[in-house]
Design a protein around this motif. Structure first.
Motif, mmCIF file in Angstrom:
data_model
loop_
_atom_site.group_PDB
_atom_site.id
_atom_site.type_symbol
_atom_site.label_atom_id
_atom_site.label_comp_id
_atom_site.label_asym_id
_atom_site.label_seq_id
_atom_site.Cartn_x
_atom_site.Cartn_y
_atom_site.Cartn_z
ATOM 1 N N SER B 74 0.804 -1.223 0.000
ATOM 2 C CA SER B 74 0.000 0.000 0.000
ATOM 3 C C SER B 74 0.839 1.277 0.000
ATOM 4 C CB SER B 74 -0.965 -0.002 1.192
ATOM 5 O OG SER B 74 -0.244 0.183 2.389
ATOM 6 N N VAL B 79 0.016 9.307 -3.451
ATOM 7 C CA VAL B 79 -1.367 9.120 -3.893
ATOM 8 C C VAL B 79 -1.645 10.110 -5.022
ATOM 9 C CG1 VAL B 79 -3.778 9.088 -3.178
ATOM 10 C CG2 VAL B 79 -1.991 8.478 -1.532
ATOM 11 N N GLU B 80 -1.805 9.584 -6.247
ATOM 12 C CA GLU B 80 -1.995 10.480 -7.395
ATOM 13 C C GLU B 80 -3.425 10.986 -7.518
ATOM 14 O OE1 GLU B 80 0.384 11.698 -9.004
ATOM 15 O OE2 GLU B 80 2.040 10.364 -8.455
ATOM 16 N N GLU B 81 -4.381 10.077 -7.260
ATOM 17 C CA GLU B 81 -5.797 10.423 -7.430
ATOM 18 C C GLU B 81 -6.533 10.172 -6.122
ATOM 19 O OE1 GLU B 81 -7.096 11.798 -9.999
ATOM 20 O OE2 GLU B 81 -5.542 11.505 -11.522
ATOM 21 N N PRO B 82 -6.473 11.140 -5.195
ATOM 22 C CA PRO B 82 -7.003 10.885 -3.851
ATOM 23 C C PRO B 82 -8.473 10.459 -3.829
ATOM 24 C CG PRO B 82 -5.769 12.939 -3.920
ATOM 25 C CD PRO B 82 -5.881 12.479 -5.329
ATOM 26 N N ASP B 84 -10.272 8.926 -6.204
ATOM 27 C CA ASP B 84 -10.366 7.538 -6.683
ATOM 28 C C ASP B 84 -9.879 6.566 -5.612
ATOM 29 O OD1 ASP B 84 -11.232 8.523 -9.041
ATOM 30 O OD2 ASP B 84 -9.420 8.085 -10.208
ATOM 31 N N ALA B 85 -8.782 6.953 -4.949
ATOM 32 C CA ALA B 85 -8.198 6.065 -3.934
ATOM 33 C C ALA B 85 -9.169 5.855 -2.777
ATOM 34 C CB ALA B 85 -6.874 6.639 -3.431
ATOM 35 N N LEU B 86 -9.821 6.941 -2.323
ATOM 36 C CA LEU B 86 -10.757 6.804 -1.199
ATOM 37 C C LEU B 86 -11.999 6.023 -1.635
ATOM 38 C CD1 LEU B 86 -10.723 7.527 1.750
ATOM 39 C CD2 LEU B 86 -11.941 9.636 1.246
ATOM 40 N N GLU B 88 -12.048 3.726 -3.812
ATOM 41 C CA GLU B 88 -11.654 2.319 -3.903
ATOM 42 C C GLU B 88 -11.698 1.651 -2.528
ATOM 43 O OE1 GLU B 88 -8.033 1.687 -6.270
ATOM 44 O OE2 GLU B 88 -7.844 -0.219 -5.160
ATOM 45 N N VAL B 89 -11.237 2.386 -1.511
ATOM 46 C CA VAL B 89 -11.303 1.857 -0.136
ATOM 47 C C VAL B 89 -12.761 1.550 0.223
ATOM 48 C CG1 VAL B 89 -10.996 2.440 2.310
ATOM 49 C CG2 VAL B 89 -9.196 3.023 0.669
ATOM 50 N N LEU B 136 -2.917 4.686 6.090
ATOM 51 C CA LEU B 136 -3.219 4.626 4.655
ATOM 52 C C LEU B 136 -4.287 5.659 4.291
ATOM 53 C CD1 LEU B 136 -3.192 2.911 1.918
ATOM 54 C CD2 LEU B 136 -5.073 1.625 2.921
ATOM 55 N N ILE B 140 -4.179 9.372 2.090
ATOM 56 C CA ILE B 140 -5.085 9.705 0.979
ATOM 57 C C ILE B 140 -5.755 11.067 1.231
ATOM 58 C CG2 ILE B 140 -7.227 9.045 -0.195
ATOM 59 C CD1 ILE B 140 -6.500 6.097 0.351
#
Lengths: 200, 200
Positions: B74, B79-82, B84-86, B88-89, B136, B140
């Motif tokens: 991880s 984090v490039e795309e915060p 999108d990342a959140l 995804e979580v 993690l 983000i």
């Protein structure tokens, strides 16, 4: 867990449940035995063996009794002040700091809930318990929408969210002495309720 | 819980951990024994007895190994795309429906966490595990604030809230087949993130 309900038992059955609860809080579920419950009970141990098949039988009856007492108390009438009522739920369940007794109660409750992964009787109790708390919150949110003090929101969604937060809080508080995160979580819950539930 | 990590073990230690995980998921913690783990293990059982003191020793090493694998994976980069990342979580952790294997993994994880109420080694593992997931999410949210795609909010608060929701979801999913509430909860989480975290 509301031990005070069993502090003034009115019959032998309630005395036995009070002894069960006291023993559970002192020793935890893993170390709970009928003999230890008997030590906490003022009358003859044989009364316990006569009425109950084992420690789970005792624990489940005690849990059901406390849930029923809570349910009866909580449906005393219509919700007059929905916002105050919801804030009271948040106040009670996300206290910033708790004492050792409260942490012990949460840990015991959490250990019992873990039994529900493999024991149908515990599973059935805790599903009923989630439903009781959920219904209580749904009633508050519906009253708030009806009175125009809450936004048009999904009462079941708000209730399930708060129940999930409560269960997650019990899990973490039972297994850590660090409570720093609780204040942060509480502020986020308040932001969520302000933004998504309460009317402006 | 990510069983796939141990599906291609590269040495005996990883084979033993793979057997531990498979046995745990099949039988649950309460019924887990070293003999059962040995049955799942392709080589001699004596290798297990030689390296480990008991079932908890095996389980804890397996938990730590999986947590470390997750942590390493991880932190692969910034984090490039915060957003999108959140998302995804949220997608991964609040799936509307799960299969029996996933429910069994959650129940096993929940049973293990209940050990943390009375066992210091489990307590220490799960506190570390909460911290890893929290870090993690904090990363983000901080990236989102830095890039101006999130509101100025409290990253630790958002992280602790999501961790609490995840723990509460694991608890309830482990002890009930009814998943109807999960969709409702997920919608509330999305409303909360829209209102309190994401920038407009």
């Amino acid at each position: 867990m509301a031990p005070e309900i069993l502090e003034n038992p009115s019959n032998t059955r309630e005395e036995i449940m009070g002894a069960t609860l006291a023993t559970l809080l002192e020793h935890g579920y893993a170390d709970l035995t009928i003999d230890k419950i008997g030590d906490e009970f003022a009358k003859s141990q044989s009364l316990i063996y006569h009425h109950y098949d084992g420690k789970d039988d005792l624990v489940l009856e005690t849990l059901e009794f406390m849930l029923e007492a809570f349910r009866t108390k909580s449906i005393e009438g219509p919700v007059e002040e929905p916002r105050d009522a919801l804030e009271e739920v948040v106040d009670q369940l996300f206290e910033r700091s708790i004492d050792d007794d409260e942490r012990q109660s949460m840990a015991a409750l959490f250990e019992l809930r873990a039994q529900a992964t493999h024991d149908e009787a515990y599973r059935s109790h805790f599903n009923r318990s989630d439903d009781v708390f959920e219904d209580l919150i749904v009633d508050i949110v519906e009253a708030g929408i009806d009175r125009g003090v809450f936004q048009p929101c999904n009462p079941e969604g708000v209730a399930a969210t708060l129940i999930t937060m409560i269960n997650g809080t019990i899990m973490r508080r039972s297994t850590s002495e660090d409570d720093e995160w609780v204040g942060d979580v509480r502020e986020e819950i308040e932001s969520y309720l302000e933004a998504c539930v309460y009317a402006e």
